[in-house]
Motif scaffolding. Structure first.
Motif, PDB file in Angstrom:
ATOM      1  N   GLN A   1       6.600   4.306 -16.642  1.00 58.39           N
ATOM      2  CA  GLN A   1       6.952   3.136 -15.845  1.00 58.39           C
ATOM      3  C   GLN A   1       7.680   3.613 -14.601  1.00 58.39           C
ATOM      4  OE1 GLN A   1       6.040   0.037 -16.872  1.00 58.39           O
ATOM      5  NE2 GLN A   1       6.790  -0.922 -14.996  1.00 58.39           N
ATOM      6  N   ILE A   2       7.213   3.169 -13.445  1.00 59.31           N
ATOM      7  CA  ILE A   2       7.795   3.610 -12.183  1.00 59.31           C
ATOM      8  C   ILE A   2       8.367   2.423 -11.419  1.00 59.31           C
ATOM      9  CG2 ILE A   2       7.217   4.523  -9.884  1.00 59.31           C
ATOM     10  CD1 ILE A   2       5.469   6.558 -11.193  1.00 59.31           C
ATOM     11  N   MET A   3       9.562   2.590 -10.909  1.00 60.19           N
ATOM     12  CA  MET A   3      10.170   1.611 -10.016  1.00 60.19           C
ATOM     13  C   MET A   3      10.291   2.244  -8.632  1.00 60.19           C
ATOM     14  SD  MET A   3      13.825  -0.411 -10.153  1.00 60.19           S
ATOM     15  CE  MET A   3      14.801   1.052  -9.797  1.00 60.19           C
ATOM     16  N   THR A   4       9.749   1.557  -7.648  1.00 55.28           N
ATOM     17  CA  THR A   4       9.817   2.040  -6.269  1.00 55.28           C
ATOM     18  C   THR A   4      10.645   1.065  -5.445  1.00 55.28           C
ATOM     19  OG1 THR A   4       7.684   3.136  -6.445  1.00 55.28           O
ATOM     20  CG2 THR A   4       8.467   2.647  -4.234  1.00 55.28           C
ATOM     21  N   VAL A   5      11.613   1.608  -4.722  1.00 54.11           N
ATOM     22  CA  VAL A   5      12.530   0.800  -3.924  1.00 54.11           C
ATOM     23  C   VAL A   5      12.273   1.082  -2.453  1.00 54.11           C
ATOM     24  CG1 VAL A   5      14.945   0.295  -3.414  1.00 54.11           C
ATOM     25  CG2 VAL A   5      14.257   0.855  -5.758  1.00 54.11           C
ATOM     26  N   ALA A   6      12.135   0.022  -1.663  1.00 56.70           N
ATOM     27  CA  ALA A   6      11.957   0.149  -0.219  1.00 56.70           C
ATOM     28  C   ALA A   6      13.257  -0.248   0.473  1.00 56.70           C
ATOM     29  CB  ALA A   6      10.814  -0.739   0.266  1.00 56.70           C
ATOM     30  N   GLU A   7      13.712   0.617   1.373  1.00 54.57           N
ATOM     31  CA  GLU A   7      14.926   0.347   2.130  1.00 54.57           C
ATOM     32  C   GLU A   7      14.632   0.510   3.617  1.00 54.57           C
ATOM     33  OE1 GLU A   7      18.580   2.060  -0.372  1.00 54.57           O
ATOM     34  OE2 GLU A   7      16.991   3.530  -0.012  1.00 54.57           O
TER      35      GLU A   7
ATOM     36  N   ARG B   1       0.831  -1.211   0.000  1.00 55.62           N
ATOM     37  CA  ARG B   1       0.000   0.000   0.000  1.00 55.62           C
ATOM     38  C   ARG B   1       0.862   1.256   0.000  1.00 55.62           C
ATOM     39  NH1 ARG B   1      -2.034   3.085   4.355  1.00 55.62           N
ATOM     40  NH2 ARG B   1      -1.812   1.404   5.880  1.00 55.62           N
ATOM     41  N   SER B   2       1.873   1.287   0.854  1.00 56.12           N
ATOM     42  CA  SER B   2       2.722   2.472   0.955  1.00 56.12           C
ATOM     43  C   SER B   2       3.456   2.733  -0.351  1.00 56.12           C
ATOM     44  CB  SER B   2       3.730   2.285   2.098  1.00 56.12           C
ATOM     45  OG  SER B   2       3.072   2.079   3.334  1.00 56.12           O
ATOM     46  N   ALA B   3       3.949   1.668  -0.975  1.00 56.47           N
ATOM     47  CA  ALA B   3       4.689   1.827  -2.229  1.00 56.47           C
ATOM     48  C   ALA B   3       3.775   2.300  -3.351  1.00 56.47           C
ATOM     49  CB  ALA B   3       5.355   0.509  -2.613  1.00 56.47           C
ATOM     50  N   LEU B   4       2.562   1.752  -3.420  1.00 62.53           N
ATOM     51  CA  LEU B   4       1.642   2.171  -4.472  1.00 62.53           C
ATOM     52  C   LEU B   4       1.266   3.638  -4.319  1.00 62.53           C
ATOM     53  CD1 LEU B   4      -0.224   1.780  -6.856  1.00 62.53           C
ATOM     54  CD2 LEU B   4      -1.928   0.798  -5.312  1.00 62.53           C
TER      55      LEU B   4
END
Length: 443
Positions: A386-392, A333-336
């Motif tokens: 196009q989107i790339m989301t990275v979680a760290e 949810r947070s990434a979207l």
């Protein structure tokens, strides 16, 4: 009964269908059985949806089955005593897909408090919230698939279920209403030695008929009671020809995932076509007869490193799963939501989510973590981005960071968007990977 279900003659249904048709066939048949069972036991009900559990009830059932109690403690209750009940593979009976099939309702039409959590300012349901529920529901389907015949009565299920990846989430033109019930349906569609693929649908009534909002494939892993090792799962014994086709499709998808992983641009060099594209990008962004490092941004373009949005989120116990780590649905949810905001700010118009692919869960996230979400526009074409989301995960004391997740989204805009271009070779690899994701989503 839902319109159309009571008039289907299942005895004349073709024996062999395509994979998509098989899923629809299985779902329709199971919903029909559930509806008939409901009406035979409760004829006073006015709606067939009353038969379904709500998503909140399903969460409560799972917690009880796994022996978990509400309330947070810094030292969770030990589940080590359940390890002795861990079954061996040969002791597990085969299951059919119908055994794991289930449906549930998000009761937005009757719960005003729930509406506030799900609705956006335009009156539609928040897709991030729905993805959160789909992740929970996929775990529920796995729970229904697992059957330990020698487990004593009253002993919790000696398993933990974790999300490994989510693949190919396509969205229809149906915009989910934030004040109408939404139905989830799904079942286990393939199993490995300790993994389970689950297909999950979201639907809502439009013009008196259920219409599909989206469908997703979840790959879930079965772990032992303490989440320290893999645990065996029941094999699937197809109940009919339709289930055989669905099972074969799951095996094919596993092989395809392995092939794509081996061919990742982050593991092997780009192919000949992509190498040529890289050179063209270099020529477009380098001044004529320039031998230095100066780069030139063409008109109506933006550098990739200027396209990102970022947020840092503290996680809390309310975001935890049964393993006392951050719930994968919360990360989804947070990434979207930050990806949608990035798309909106980039194209300066309200974007439409078209596709989600390859959500990977690489490492667990503890409930006391700081989660840094960074969303980049990595590829554009016409009115698509196009989107790339990275979680760290950030360590507040040492400053170290560990990448835990990667998310890939395809959005569309009302008008052609500004072209994004890579400046460094690192950005170029992201650009090539984004281009591959986009082409796969449109294919």
């Amino acid at each position: 009964m839902s319109p159309g279900l009571k008039f289907i003659d299942f005895s004349i249904m073709p024996v062999l269908l395509g994979a998509g048709s098989c899923r629809r066939f299985l779902k329709t048949r199971m919903l029909r059985k559930m509806t008939i069972k409901h009406y035979s036991s409760n004829r006073r009900s006015n709606s067939p949806d009353n038969q379904y559990s709500t998503i909140a009830e399903i969460k409560e059932k799972m917690m009880k089955s796994f022996g978990l109690e509400p309330g947070y403690t810094t030292e969770p209750k030990s589940r080590e005593e359940l390890l002795k009940y861990q079954p061996k593979f040969e002791d597990l009976p085969a299951r059919s897909m119908q055994d794991s099939f289930s449906s549930a309702i998000i009761p937005l039409s009757t719960d005003a408090v729930l509406q506030d959590k799900y609705i956006n300012f335009r009156g539609f349901a928040r897709l991030g919230r729905l993805l959160e529920d789909m992740d929970l529901f996929a775990a529920w389907c796995c729970h229904r698939h697992l059957k330990v015949p020698n487990l004593p009565e009253g002993v919790p299920l000696p398993y933990s279920i974790v999300t490994v990846l989510v693949d190919r989430i396509d969205f229809t033109s149906v915009s989910p209403n934030g004040t109408q019930d939404i139905r989830l349906s799904g079942h286990v569609s393939w199993v490995g030695s300790s993994s389970m693929e689950v297909v999950v649908w979201l639907e809502q009534v439009v013009n008196e008929e259920y219409q599909k909002i989206t469908r997703a494939l979840f790959l879930m892993a079965a772990r032992n009671a303490t989440n320290t090792a893999a645990a065996p799962v029941n094999p699937i014994q197809p109940a009919n020809e339709e289930e055989k086709v669905i099972l074969a499709g799951g095996a094919d998808r596993k092989k395809q995932r392995q092939i794509l992983s081996a061919q990742s641009v982050f593991k092997v060099e780009p192919n000949a076509e992509e190498q040529s594209l890289i050179y063209q990008l270099y020529k477009r962004t380098t001044p004529v007869e320039q031998t230095g490092q100066q780069r030139l941004l063409p008109p109506n373009c933006i550098w990739m490193h200027d396209s990102f949005q970022m947020s840092t989120i503290p996680s809390f116990p309310e975001h935890r799963n049964q393993n006392n780590t951050v719930f994968g649905g919360f990360l989804m949810r947070s990434a979207l939501e930050i990806s949608w905001a990035t798309a909106f700010l980039y194209c300066k118009a309200r974007p439409q989510l078209e596709h989600i692919s390859d959500i990977s869960f690489q490492k667990p996230v503890s409930v006391n973590s700081f989660i840094k979400m960074t969303a980049y526009v990595v590829y554009t074409k016409e009115n698509y981005l196009q989107i790339m989301t990275v979680a760290e995960v950030l360590d507040a004391y040492t400053g170290s960071r560990v990448t835990t997740n990667a998310f890939h989204y395809t959005f569309s805009a009302p008008d052609p968007v500004t072209e994004v271009l890579p400046r460094s070779y690192h950005d170029t690899m992201w650009y090539i990977n984004g281009r591959r994701k986009f082409k796969a989503s449109r294919g």
